[in-house]
Design a protein around this motif. Structure first.
Motif, PDB file in Angstrom:
ATOM      1  N   TRP A 148       0.666  -1.029   0.474  1.00 59.07           N
ATOM      2  CA  TRP A 148       0.105  -0.017   0.378  1.00 59.07           C
ATOM      3  C   TRP A 148       0.638   1.408  -0.214  1.00 59.07           C
ATOM      4  O   TRP A 148       0.751   1.929  -1.008  1.00 59.07           O
ATOM      5  CB  TRP A 148      -0.865  -0.471   1.391  1.00 59.07           C
ATOM      6  N   ASP A 149       1.888   1.127   0.659  1.00 56.77           N
ATOM      7  CA  ASP A 149       3.088   2.401   1.194  1.00 56.77           C
ATOM      8  C   ASP A 149       3.541   2.449  -0.250  1.00 56.77           C
ATOM      9  O   ASP A 149       3.837   3.238  -1.054  1.00 56.77           O
ATOM     10  CB  ASP A 149       3.597   2.107   2.189  1.00 56.77           C
ATOM     11  N   ASP A 150       4.142   1.604  -1.040  1.00 57.49           N
ATOM     12  CA  ASP A 150       4.623   1.766  -2.199  1.00 57.49           C
ATOM     13  C   ASP A 150       2.945   2.435  -3.683  1.00 57.49           C
ATOM     14  O   ASP A 150       3.711   3.281  -3.784  1.00 57.49           O
ATOM     15  CB  ASP A 150       5.379  -0.180  -3.138  1.00 57.49           C
ATOM     16  N   SER A 151       2.748   1.879  -3.171  1.00 54.71           N
ATOM     17  CA  SER A 151       1.622   2.293  -4.129  1.00 54.71           C
ATOM     18  C   SER A 151       1.499   3.800  -3.931  1.00 54.71           C
ATOM     19  O   SER A 151       0.790   4.482  -5.357  1.00 54.71           O
ATOM     20  CB  SER A 151      -0.217   1.628  -4.080  1.00 54.71           C
ATOM     21  N   ILE A 152       1.307   4.319  -3.132  1.00 54.96           N
ATOM     22  CA  ILE A 152       1.289   6.033  -2.295  1.00 54.96           C
ATOM     23  C   ILE A 152       2.098   6.827  -3.490  1.00 54.96           C
ATOM     24  O   ILE A 152       1.871   6.950  -3.546  1.00 54.96           O
ATOM     25  CB  ILE A 152       0.395   6.304  -1.303  1.00 54.96           C
ATOM     26  N   LYS A 189       3.964   9.974 -10.011  1.00 50.65           N
ATOM     27  CA  LYS A 189       3.547   9.983 -11.336  1.00 50.65           C
ATOM     28  C   LYS A 189       2.386  11.613 -11.374  1.00 50.65           C
ATOM     29  O   LYS A 189       2.932  12.114 -12.766  1.00 50.65           O
ATOM     30  CB  LYS A 189       2.596   9.050 -11.989  1.00 50.65           C
ATOM     31  N   VAL A 190       2.377  11.827 -10.319  1.00 54.46           N
ATOM     32  CA  VAL A 190       2.109  13.261 -10.460  1.00 54.46           C
ATOM     33  C   VAL A 190       2.967  14.180 -10.824  1.00 54.46           C
ATOM     34  O   VAL A 190       2.633  15.167 -11.352  1.00 54.46           O
ATOM     35  CB  VAL A 190       1.068  13.220  -8.815  1.00 54.46           C
ATOM     36  N   SER A 191       4.182  14.158  -9.996  1.00 52.64           N
ATOM     37  CA  SER A 191       5.071  14.697 -10.144  1.00 52.64           C
ATOM     38  C   SER A 191       5.108  14.875 -11.554  1.00 52.64           C
ATOM     39  O   SER A 191       5.735  15.772 -12.233  1.00 52.64           O
ATOM     40  CB  SER A 191       6.395  14.321  -8.819  1.00 52.64           C
TER      41      SER A 191
END
Length: 410
Positions: A374-378, A384-386
């Motif tokens: 879950w942490d890796d997904s975040i 990607k947003v960056s």
């Protein structure tokens, strides 16, 4: 006195008579035991008046003779003689080697461990002028390493045991092999690589001489190796490998005969919380490097006990507050959380930390891996947003401030 004896002999032309006259003079000089007379003899042997074939023979006898002196005189005379001979060591290699061996032995008796090691290390084991058996080179390297270990100098000891490692494959002497293994285990112990040291000590405790070998093993030495294996395992960082080593030691029937150590081993193996009085009793049998203060504060034993008690707590509780855990471990809440975080991150304990509610959850490995995914997904989504913001800015479609606002809105 020495000059009065030696100068007339130098005038003798017959080599045999000259040699016998020098031997007689040497005997008189050694009988006096005077360091200054001995130094004068060495100086005279290095002059051009004495042929090399004679001086080699006489200096070898000199090296044998000074070994009989009282320790203080022997050390003084041998040290001065070696200093004088060093520039011509190639010509008098046999005498120098014998002097160094005898001097190192004398210093060892005086417990001048590092000085003895330095004297022995002056022997050129790679000299082409003197044939040396691999077993001789091996024995000297091991001896030097063991002398350095007596002064807790693991750095120099490791340097010489590595030289021995290159020779051990050609060794057929069980005694030398045992010394090598013992020395290597002690170096790992001194460098606080406790799990590796424990494995080596345990192997040593289980050695049995071959039927064809002449090796004699003392049961007391085997017990000492077993005790060292248990001690190093206790001091090792908590984790699966330590648990396997504890299981092997606990199930070994010999351990149950160690009355003072077995109850502590049993409690550690069964992952029961250790109290202060038990830890203090165990600490009395530790070596100086095993109770040295670490850079972060506390001793190796303190760290091992904290990690052990934390692992034991994970068996008793499904979750616990950091404040309660700190009280259990004898630490502050922040320090307890840091220890737990390290053990979870290194895979030595299954669990997760809720920093909002200040709780530590002890869970199955699957649950922990799910949280990590879950942490890796975040992290991946944020990256990607960056990248998207950077692309929009590069195309000039919007200013950096607008892109940041848009990203924040998303």
């Amino acid at each position: 006195m020495a000059q009065q004896l030696l100068l007339p002999i130098a005038q003798i032309t017959d080599q045999r008579q000259k040699t016998e006259a020098y031997k007689s003079a040497l005997k008189q000089i050694l009988s006096t035991g005077q360091p200054e007379a001995c130094k004068e003899f060495v100086n005279h042997m290095l002059t051009d008046e004495v042929p090399l074939v004679i001086s080699r023979q006489l200096l070898l006898l000199f090296a044998q003779g000074i070994a009989q002196f009282p320790t203080a005189n022997h050390v003084a005379v041998a040290t001065a003689a070696l200093e004088r001979l060093q520039p011509r060591v190639v010509s008098f290699e046999d005498s120098v080697v014998l002097m160094r061996e005898n001097l190192a032995e004398a210093l060892e008796k005086e417990e001048e461990w590092s000085k003895a090691a330095q004297v022995l290390s002056g022997i050129d084991l790679e000299s082409g002028g003197r044939a040396m058996e691999p077993s001789y080179k091996l024995s000297k390297n091991i001896k030097i390493a063991m002398l350095y270990l007596e002064d807790d100098d693991s750095i120099n000891a490791e340097m010489y045991i590595k030289k021995a490692a290159a020779l051990i494959s050609s060794c057929k002497d069980e005694g030398l092999e045992l010394q090598y293994k013992t020395c290597y285990a002690r170096i790992l112990d001194a460098k606080r690589r406790f799990l590796e040291a424990a494995l080596r000590y345990y192997e040593l405790s289980s050695i049995r001489p071959s039927a064809a070998g002449s090796l004699q093993l003392d049961e007391g030495d085997l017990e000492t190796a077993l005790r060292s294996a248990i001690t190093c395992t206790v001091l090792a960082p908590a984790g699966p490998q330590r648990s396997r080593m504890l299981a092997a030691l606990y199930k070994d029937e010999r351990s149950s005969r160690l009355g003072d150590l077995y109850p502590f081993l049993q409690k550690v193996y069964l992952e029961r919380i250790l109290d202060r009085s038990e830890v203090e009793a165990f600490a009395k049998g530790l070596k100086p490097h095993q109770v040295a203060i670490l850079g972060a504060g506390g001793t190796v034993l303190d760290r091992a006990v904290v990690q052990h008690n934390l692992a034991a707590a994970s068996r008793l509780y499904s979750n616990i507050s950091t404040e309660q855990l700190g009280g259990l471990l004898g630490l502050s809440a922040e320090a307890a959380e840091a220890v737990a975080a390290d053990m979870v991150a290194e895979g030595r304990m299954a669990g997760s930390i809720d920093q909002v509610d200040q709780l530590i959850h002890f869970g199955a490995k699957v649950e922990v891996e799910a949280l990590m995914r879950w942490d890796d997904s975040i992290r991946s989504a944020c990256a990607k947003v960056s990248e998207l913001v950077d692309s929009v800015t590069a195309l000039g479609l919007a200013g950096p401030a607008a892109c940041s606002t848009a990203a924040a809105a998303r």
